[in-house]
Write a protein that holds these residues in place. Structure first.
Motif, short mmCIF file in Angstrom:
data_model
loop_
_atom_site.label_atom_id
_atom_site.label_comp_id
_atom_site.label_asym_id
_atom_site.label_seq_id
_atom_site.Cartn_x
_atom_site.Cartn_y
_atom_site.Cartn_z
N UNK A 163 0.82 -1.22 0.00
CA UNK A 163 0.00 0.00 0.00
C UNK A 163 0.85 1.26 0.00
N UNK A 164 1.88 1.32 0.82
CA UNK A 164 2.66 2.54 0.96
C UNK A 164 3.77 2.69 -0.07
N UNK A 165 3.96 1.70 -0.91
CA UNK A 165 5.05 1.71 -1.89
C UNK A 165 4.48 2.14 -3.23
N UNK A 166 5.04 3.22 -3.77
CA UNK A 166 4.61 3.71 -5.09
C UNK A 166 5.30 2.94 -6.20
N UNK A 167 6.58 2.71 -6.07
CA UNK A 167 7.35 1.97 -7.07
C UNK A 167 8.55 1.34 -6.38
N UNK A 168 9.14 0.35 -7.02
CA UNK A 168 10.28 -0.36 -6.43
C UNK A 168 11.19 -0.86 -7.54
N UNK A 169 12.45 -0.98 -7.19
CA UNK A 169 13.45 -1.57 -8.09
C UNK A 169 14.28 -2.55 -7.27
#
Length: 595
Positions: A163-169
């Motif tokens: 929920x709190x993560x907009x994007x990740x790599x």
């Protein structure tokens, strides 16, 4: 009076010209102005008209709401085609790139886009990269790199779904496997998370990301996973995470224990007192320390026989032991020597040999009364007894391991409102405190409901105090000024007020000033021919058909003397009503002239 007043005001000798049209007067007055004043006037009028149109357009502009915060990851052409086909007006915010639609069309637009299958898609490439065509000469290195890239994309998608993560790599460092154990290296991973503005990750969520990545890659240890946010903050400090996670779990466990005991108090008191007639709080002191102990105890008062060994030895012989113990005693006896002559005297009685009948003093055999047989002399006997006993003291060994989360102490506080009693005669309700016996009864109920243990140090307090006046549960109403329709009306009203102020406060005075310039010029030209009526003689002949004007800042035309007394009187009354100060000044001049 009219004649006297007319005799003291300047008169115009020229005949009254025909009034020109309003437009011609405006143009004539505008042409008489200077060039700078003409340009300023035209610019002001144009600006006023433009501002008026802008305010009207602003007041008529509909309320737009964001449909998507951004079109990143979406097919913009497909979105616009879908909205256009549904006849939904939209606009794109140039600064943020948000897609805006009308407030009344927001739900319909979302349903149209969902039906068309338009949805934001991430830019991460997952295992679909393996479905692409590969060249015939693709090396093993390229295949491994393609697989690692697909795995990184899949992990990034999974982390981005939080929920709190907009994007990740996700970056994976998977070393090449070696056949030698000493050269074996463990893989590692790095995760960069982009969080929404104003949001953060809890330690438990960071640990979840670490475990997720660690269990998705073979032989990847949790200590080799690093999580960083977009601000460069390290989130995966293993020691800190473990401590915070453990503290959070302990806090949650304590709150659950307290909630459980509080619910028990509610269950036992609510049917008796009623809802809202009491308040209960429970505080639980929970011990989370892990204790392991081993104890060994001995009891000397209760010995136990461990082992016992007994030896009984008994030996009988016809000859008594003879000689000195040792090797010399074991020699065979020597040759016997018979006496040469036998003694005639009787032999002296000696000891009876073993196994021979016993004789009494009279030489008679001794008979055994039990068996009736002659008693024989006993044979020499050797008897030996030996006993060995081993005892063990009583010993107990105990190993104790206390489980974490042990309830150390429990404190319960209950406050009870006064009881309500209804007077049957008057029908009035009065508050009466609870008696001591009733409070003691409530205390016992609470103690039994929470499992009161005095040896543990538990405490239960039940007191009676009157509650404050009950305030009903307020229903929070949404203010009307936050409603969309209110701001639409405000925009309309502000637009109308601004237009009215612009017209009556700016445009109308300017136009009146321009159109009134002609009258001032006519009056200014007429003043050149005006003379003091006191110096003139014979108005009847020369000014019989002329109109008289009253000079001053604003020239007022008066009827000519030939129009009659009533017309002059009405004109004078109108003058007094409109400008009494000027009339007073004229009268003052009369008085001064008479003096």
């Amino acid at each position: 009076m009219a004649e006297a007043l007319a005799a003291n005001v300047p008169a115009t000798t020229a005949g009254e010209p025909k009034k020109p049209l309003f437009g011609l007067t405006f143009l004539e007055n505008l042409s008489d102005m200077s060039m700078l004043r003409q340009i300023g006037l035209l610019v002001g009028l144009a600006a006023s008209v433009a501002i008026g149109f802008a305010v009207v357009l602003w007041s008529q502009q509909p309320d737009y709401r964001p449909l998507y915060g951004s079109l990143d990851g979406m097919d913009a052409s497909q979105v616009m085609e879908t909205l256009s086909a549904a006849d939904i007006k939209y606009t794109v915010e140039p600064n943020s790139g948000a897609l805006l639609v009308k407030a009344e069309d927001l739900a319909r637009a979302r349903m149209r886009l969902a039906a068309a299958g338009v949805a934001p898609s991430d830019k991460n490439i997952g295992f679909e990269i393996l479905d692409q065509e590969q060249g015939l000469g693709t090396s093993q290195f390229m295949e491994a790199t393609r697989y690692r890239r697909g795995l990184e994309g899949e992990l990034a998608r999974t982390v981005s779904s939080l929920n709190n993560v907009k994007a990740a790599r996700v970056h994976l460092a998977i070393p090449k496997s070696s056949v030698f154990v000493r050269d074996e290296r463990k893989p590692s991973a790095s995760v960069l998370v982009e969080l929404y503005s104003g949001r953060g990750l809890e330690p438990s969520q960071v640990m979840a990301i670490v475990n997720l990545v660690a269990t998705s890659v073979p032989e990847l240890d949790k200590s080799q996973v690093t999580v960083v946010d977009q601000k460069g903050n390290l989130l995966s400090d293993q020691q800190e995470l473990s401590e915070l996670s453990m503290a959070g779990k302990q806090f949650d466990y304590s709150r659950r224990v307290e909630s459980l005991f509080t619910q028990r108090v509610h269950n036992i008191l609510q049917p008796v007192l009623g809802a809202g007639r009491y308040k209960a709080e429970v505080s639980a002191d929970v011990d989370f320390s892990a204790v392991e102990s081993t104890s060994e105890m001995f009891n000397p008062d209760q010995p136990a026989l461990r082992s016992e060994q007994q030896v009984n030895e008994q030996r009988s012989s016809s000859l008594p032991p003879q000689g000195v113990p040792g090797a010399l005693s074991n020699q065979p006896p020597g040759p016997a020597a018979a006496p040469q002559q036998a003694a005639a005297a009787p032999a002296v009685a000696g000891p009876v040999a073993a196994g021979q009948p016993l004789l009494d003093a009279n030489g008679q055999q001794v008979i055994d009364p039990a068996t009736g047989q002659p008693m024989l002399a006993p044979f020499p006997a050797d008897k030996r007894e030996q006993s060995t006993r081993n005892f063990e003291l009583d010993r107990s060994i105990s190993y104790t391991k206390q489980q974490q989360g042990r309830l150390r102490r429990l404190s319960v506080a209950v406050v009870v409102d006064d009881q309500l009693k209804l007077d049957a005669a008057t029908g009035e309700t009065s508050r009466v405190p609870w008696t001591t016996d009733e409070l003691a009864r409530f205390t016992r109920l609470v103690q039994d409901s929470v499992g009161f243990d005095a040896s543990r140090g538990d405490s239960v307090s039940v007191i009676n105090t009157p509650f404050s006046a009950e305030v009903g549960e307020e229903i929070i109403e949404i203010p009307f000024y936050t409603q969309p329709w209110f701001w639409d009306i405000v925009k309309q009203v502000l637009g109308v007020l601004f237009i009215l102020v612009l017209v009556f406060g700016v445009l109308r005075p300017v136009l009146n000033n321009i159109t009134g310039g002609g009258k001032g010029k006519e009056l200014a030209g007429g003043r050149d021919g005006d003379v003091e009526l006191g110096e003139m003689g014979g108005l009847d002949g020369e000014l019989a058909a002329d109109r008289v004007s009253l000079g001053g800042p604003q020239s007022i035309l008066l009827p000519s003397p030939s129009e009659g007394y009533d017309a002059q009187l009405n004109a004078i009354k109108s003058l007094v009503a409109e400008d009494p100060g000027r009339v007073a000044q004229v009268v003052k001049e009369w008085i001064n002239a008479d003096e």
